[in-house]
Design an enzyme around this catalytic site. Structure first.
Site, PDB file in Angstrom:
ATOM      1  N   ALA A   1      34.065  37.760  44.982  1.00  8.59           N
ATOM      2  CA  ALA A   1      32.954  38.045  44.068  1.00  8.59           C
ATOM      3  C   ALA A   1      33.351  37.736  42.620  1.00  8.59           C
ATOM      4  O   ALA A   1      34.504  37.922  42.247  1.00  8.59           O
ATOM      5  CB  ALA A   1      32.539  39.508  44.198  1.00  8.59           C
TER       6      ALA A   1
ATOM      7  N   CYS B   1      38.927  38.144  47.632  1.00  9.39           N
ATOM      8  CA  CYS B   1      38.405  38.794  46.420  1.00  9.39           C
ATOM      9  C   CYS B   1      37.420  37.850  45.738  1.00  9.39           C
ATOM     10  O   CYS B   1      37.539  37.517  44.563  1.00  9.39           O
ATOM     11  CB  CYS B   1      39.527  39.186  45.476  1.00  9.39           C
ATOM     12  SG  CYS B   1      40.903  40.074  46.253  1.00  9.39           S
TER      13      CYS B   1
ATOM     14  N   GLY C   1      31.668  34.832  43.067  1.00 13.34           N
ATOM     15  CA  GLY C   1      31.430  33.614  43.827  1.00 13.34           C
ATOM     16  C   GLY C   1      31.565  32.317  43.069  1.00 13.34           C
ATOM     17  O   GLY C   1      31.329  31.253  43.641  1.00 13.34           O
ATOM     18  N   GLY C   2      31.966  32.363  41.816  1.00 13.87           N
ATOM     19  CA  GLY C   2      32.101  31.125  41.056  1.00 13.87           C
ATOM     20  C   GLY C   2      33.106  30.168  41.658  1.00 13.87           C
ATOM     21  O   GLY C   2      32.862  28.964  41.762  1.00 13.87           O
TER      22      GLY C   2
ATOM     23  N   ASP D   1      35.313  39.963  50.338  1.00  9.84           N
ATOM     24  CA  ASP D   1      35.351  40.932  49.244  1.00  9.84           C
ATOM     25  C   ASP D   1      35.216  42.330  49.835  1.00  9.84           C
ATOM     26  O   ASP D   1      34.530  42.528  50.844  1.00  9.84           O
ATOM     27  CB  ASP D   1      34.245  40.683  48.225  1.00  9.84           C
ATOM     28  CG  ASP D   1      34.614  41.259  46.856  1.00  9.84           C
ATOM     29  OD1 ASP D   1      35.229  40.522  46.051  1.00  9.84           O
ATOM     30  OD2 ASP D   1      34.309  42.435  46.592  1.00  9.84           O
TER      31      ASP D   1
ATOM     32  N   CYS E   1      43.191  36.820  35.775  1.00  9.07           N
ATOM     33  CA  CYS E   1      42.739  36.638  34.386  1.00  9.07           C
ATOM     34  C   CYS E   1      43.496  37.617  33.505  1.00  9.07           C
ATOM     35  O   CYS E   1      42.930  38.285  32.636  1.00  9.07           O
ATOM     36  CB  CYS E   1      41.221  36.799  34.267  1.00  9.07           C
ATOM     37  SG  CYS E   1      40.554  38.348  34.902  1.00  9.07           S
TER      38      CYS E   1
ATOM     39  N   ASP F   1      42.303  35.315  43.998  1.00 10.21           N
ATOM     40  CA  ASP F   1      42.007  35.693  42.618  1.00 10.21           C
ATOM     41  C   ASP F   1      42.157  37.205  42.567  1.00 10.21           C
ATOM     42  O   ASP F   1      41.206  37.940  42.805  1.00 10.21           O
ATOM     43  CB  ASP F   1      40.588  35.238  42.253  1.00 10.21           C
ATOM     44  CG  ASP F   1      40.283  35.430  40.785  1.00 10.21           C
ATOM     45  OD1 ASP F   1      41.167  35.888  40.036  1.00 10.21           O
ATOM     46  OD2 ASP F   1      39.135  35.137  40.368  1.00 10.21           O
TER      47      ASP F   1
END
Length: 309
Positions: A126, A124, A128-129, A148, A246, A193
């Site tokens: 994207a 997952c 890309g950080g 992704d 998050c 993530d």
């Protein structure tokens, strides 16, 4: 109703009732601070590309450009700007010297315990950080696979890594269905993530308050469960999977991991020896704060090493 009698009026008007109740139930002592943080403008944070500059050296470049910044408390390459600015104003941004990334999202790299020669999966991935942070931290990986389900979003990962002059293998696929894409070569490290309610980043995405529904949470929990179980198949014995969201909701975080551990007797949750967040029975939870990081959860799962016969 008595639970919410001390909430400020602006907080009450800005959060759906179901989310009020969920946050107050989960975090009775911290709820008012969470609501207040959600109503503030988020800080703009940067991640310095350690392959190009030290954090102090880039801080000096910002100062020379009359951009005021301070070092982040927990992210070793993180900087927090006093005032947001366009990326075109950041010194050497387009040469890959720095990326925009909240401090909480930067914390994954230490938990992964990256080493040269490892094969790493960013599930997952994207936008890309975190892929960028992984490759900046350990440029001598055998391979980073950025996965992704959305081809358009994966193109953003490629664009971001190209700006940073970093390389990855890109895979458009459903993380919950590894049989459709996985080559059976185990990964030493996996960062998951996971798709989540994004209740830890409401201040960055205010539309979530309008569109997120209580009924979304069980569906997200089910999706996270399926992806977690699928990713566990792809992890090498002795490997580490870092689970992140998050979200500030326990169903997606500590409860999700506790349920996972009940299903997998070859997994254990490693204690996180860090100074940030709130220690939970499994993992650590960051709550959004006015001057600090976004709301984020991390757990570190270790797979039992293979036993000889």
């Amino acid at each position: 109703e008595a639970l919410f009698k001390d909430l400020p009026a602006d907080a009450a008007s800005a959060h759906p009732a179901w989310l009020y109740k969920a946050i107050t139930r989960a975090w009775p002592e911290q709820a008012n601070a969470v609501f207040e943080a959600n109503n503030t403008h988020p800080p703009m944070c940067l991640r310095v590309n350690q392959q190009q500059h030290s954090r102090d050296a880039y801080l000096a470049k910002l100062s020379a450009a009359d951009i005021d910044a301070t070092t982040c408390q927990y992210a070793p390459m993180g900087l927090r700007l006093s005032s947001p600015c366009g990326v075109e104003a950041l010194p050497e941004f387009f040469a890959g010297a720095v990326s925009v990334q909240d401090e909480a999202a930067q914390l994954c790299t230490r938990l992964l315990e990256l080493q040269p020669g490892q094969r790493v999966l960013d599930a997952c991935a994207a936008p890309g950080g975190k892929s960028g942070a992984i490759l900046e931290t350990e440029p001598a990986l055998q391979e980073l696979v950025a996965l992704d389900i959305d081809e358009g979003r994966l193109e953003r990962v490629a664009d971001n890594l190209q700006r940073l002059d970093l390389r990855a293998h890109y895979q458009v696929a459903d993380a919950a269905d590894p049989q459709a894409w996985w080559d059976s070569q185990a990964f030493d490290r996996i960062l998951l993530d996971a798709p989540c309610s994004a209740t830890g980043v409401l201040r960055r995405n205010p539309d979530i308050r309008l569109h997120r529904r209580a009924s979304d949470i069980p569906e997200l929990v089910s999706l996270q469960r399926r992806i977690l179980d699928a990713m566990w198949q792809c992890l090498a014995p002795g490997g580490i999977l870092v689970y992140a969201t998050c979200s500030v909701l326990p169903e997606e975080n500590e409860q999700q991991i506790a349920d996972f551990l009940q299903r997998h007797d070859d997994a254990h949750s490693a204690a996180l020896d860090v100074a940030w967040g709130i220690d939970r029975k499994v993992g650590r939870q960051l709550l959004p704060s006015n001057e600090g990081a976004d709301g984020f959860f991390y757990a570190k799962l270790v797979k039992a090493a293979a036993t000889g016969h």
